[in-house]
Design a protein around this motif. Structure first.
Motif, PDB file in Angstrom:
ATOM      1  N   SER A   6       0.851  -1.182   0.000  1.00 54.76           N
ATOM      2  CA  SER A   6       0.000   0.000   0.000  1.00 54.76           C
ATOM      3  C   SER A   6       0.890   1.237   0.000  1.00 54.76           C
ATOM      4  N   ILE A   7       0.299   2.425  -0.026  1.00 60.49           N
ATOM      5  CA  ILE A   7       1.093   3.648   0.077  1.00 60.49           C
ATOM      6  C   ILE A   7       1.536   3.831   1.523  1.00 60.49           C
ATOM      7  N   LEU A   8       2.555   4.628   1.733  1.00 66.24           N
ATOM      8  CA  LEU A   8       3.094   4.816   3.082  1.00 66.24           C
ATOM      9  C   LEU A   8       2.060   5.448   4.013  1.00 66.24           C
ATOM     10  N   PRO A   9       2.064   5.046   5.286  1.00 65.11           N
ATOM     11  CA  PRO A   9       1.090   5.597   6.243  1.00 65.11           C
ATOM     12  C   PRO A   9       1.093   7.116   6.327  1.00 65.11           C
ATOM     13  N   LYS A  10       2.271   7.749   6.164  1.00 64.13           N
ATOM     14  CA  LYS A  10       2.331   9.210   6.342  1.00 64.13           C
ATOM     15  C   LYS A  10       1.461   9.950   5.331  1.00 64.13           C
TER      16      LYS A  10
END
Length: 368
Positions: A6-10
């Motif tokens: 997935s995309i980074l949490p930030k």
């Protein structure tokens, strides 16, 4: 490994990411703004903020225009309601505008301003591209880009048909979710979560399987309904004296990138939702429920109609509330993580969503 990252949490809470999304995702793409029925009369209008841009979409004697919703004089908001009917005239000093955004009238112009026609054109409101697909109105803020039919591709004909076949208004409303708009979108892009989040609701409604199609970030998820659901809706249609849609008879869900979701239930009910970003951690979810159009010669009991409508409006509210709780839980935890999540094959619609998002941001943000 079958799964992907997935995309980074930030990127679910970072302010820089959010600012880039407003300009590169929302202002560059076609955004659904409302239904034709909301602009059927002269001076009908819809207001919406697309990215950073306040927009008014208004009917000028049959011509639909999308304009900047800010007066050129002292920068007051021209139309302040979400929907309504009034001329495009500033409530502050009564400057008024034509369909092309050019000034139509300036009180005391001769004695106090002296604006000639060239000056009035220079002060014209910025105009945006507006187009219609069936009963759905879309606006693109960016000056250049694909046409709406190019943007939607094979989904243009799908939206054109379902929006004209499902027109019986049932309910509309909105909710505030304390979560990033992407997490809100992700709650409708897979059925993998059904057993955990909806064990007593959606799990009894549809089967936990999904056939997926995609085009440039837009996706379809076709999910078979439970036998009991087929039976209930057959009875509901009998009481409501409506026909089932000829093409969509299960749970057919369409996601139009970046933030429009349309779900069709057993060819009878359409749920349309948009996820409007407010800030990095807040989203406004807007929804409309519409039944398939009823033949004009069929009269039904209002009491029966009310009882049946109450059943699925309550069901819709329960599903959304269950999704809200889990989405806000995920949002709360994002700042405590720096490793991207995993997307299984069953979550491929989210992968397509993320890929379109990455393409729009053009890899400008570190760590995409």
């Amino acid at each position: 490994m079958i799964s992907t990252q997935s995309i980074l949490p930030k990127h679910y809470y970072d302010l820089l990411t959010f600012e880039q999304e407003l300009s590169r995702v929302f202002e560059q793409n076609w955004i659904f703004v409302g239904f034709k029925e909301h602009l059927s009369k002269n001076n009908d209008f819809i207001t919406i903020t697309i990215g950073n841009t306040p927009v008014v979409v208004q009917n000028f004697n049959g011509q639909i225009s999308a304009l900047l919703n800010i007066c050129s004089h002292r920068k007051a908001t021209l139309q302040r309601d979400v929907r309504g009917n009034r001329p495009l005239r500033c409530p502050y000093h009564c400057w008024s505008y034509k369909s092309d955004g050019v000034l139509a009238g300036v009180p005391q112009n001769r004695t106090d301003f002296g604006l000639d026609e060239a000056a009035k054109k220079h002060l014209a409101l910025k105009q945006f591209t507006v187009d219609i697909c069936g009963e759905l109105i879309f606006v693109r803020v960016a000056a250049r880009g694909p046409s709406l039919i190019e943007f939607l591709g094979p989904y243009f004909s799908i939206l054109q048909r379902v929006s004209t076949d499902f027109t019986e208004q049932v309910q509309e409303g909105s909710f505030l979710w304390n979560t990033n708009w992407k997490i809100a979108c992700e709650t409708v892009l897979e059925v993998y979560h059904v057993a955990g989040v909806h064990p007593e609701t959606f799990a009894n409604f549809a089967k936990a399987e999904c056939e997926i199609e995609n085009f440039n970030g837009h996706t379809t998820g076709n999910t078979p309904l439970q036998d009991a659901t087929h039976k209930w809706w057959a009875g509901a249609r009998k009481h409501l004296k409506t026909n089932q849609h000829s093409d969509f008879k299960e749970y057919n869900h369409f996601f139009i990138y970046p933030n429009l979701a349309i779900g069709l239930t057993n060819g009878s009910l359409m749920s349309l939702q948009t996820y409007d970003p407010i800030d990095p951690t807040h989203t406004k979810l807007n929804y409309q429920l519409k039944m398939i159009s009823k033949p004009n010669d069929r009269v039904i009991s209002e009491a029966v109609k009310t009882a049946i409508n109450l059943n699925f409006t309550q069901f819709n509210h329960t599903i959304l509330e269950e999704d809200r709780v889990i989405a806000e839980s995920c949002q709360k935890n994002m700042p405590h993580c720096n490793v991207p999540g995993l997307l299984g094959k069953c979550e491929d619609r989210i992968r397509h969503f993320h890929n379109a998002w990455r393409l729009d941001l053009n890899e400008l943000l570190e760590g995409l």
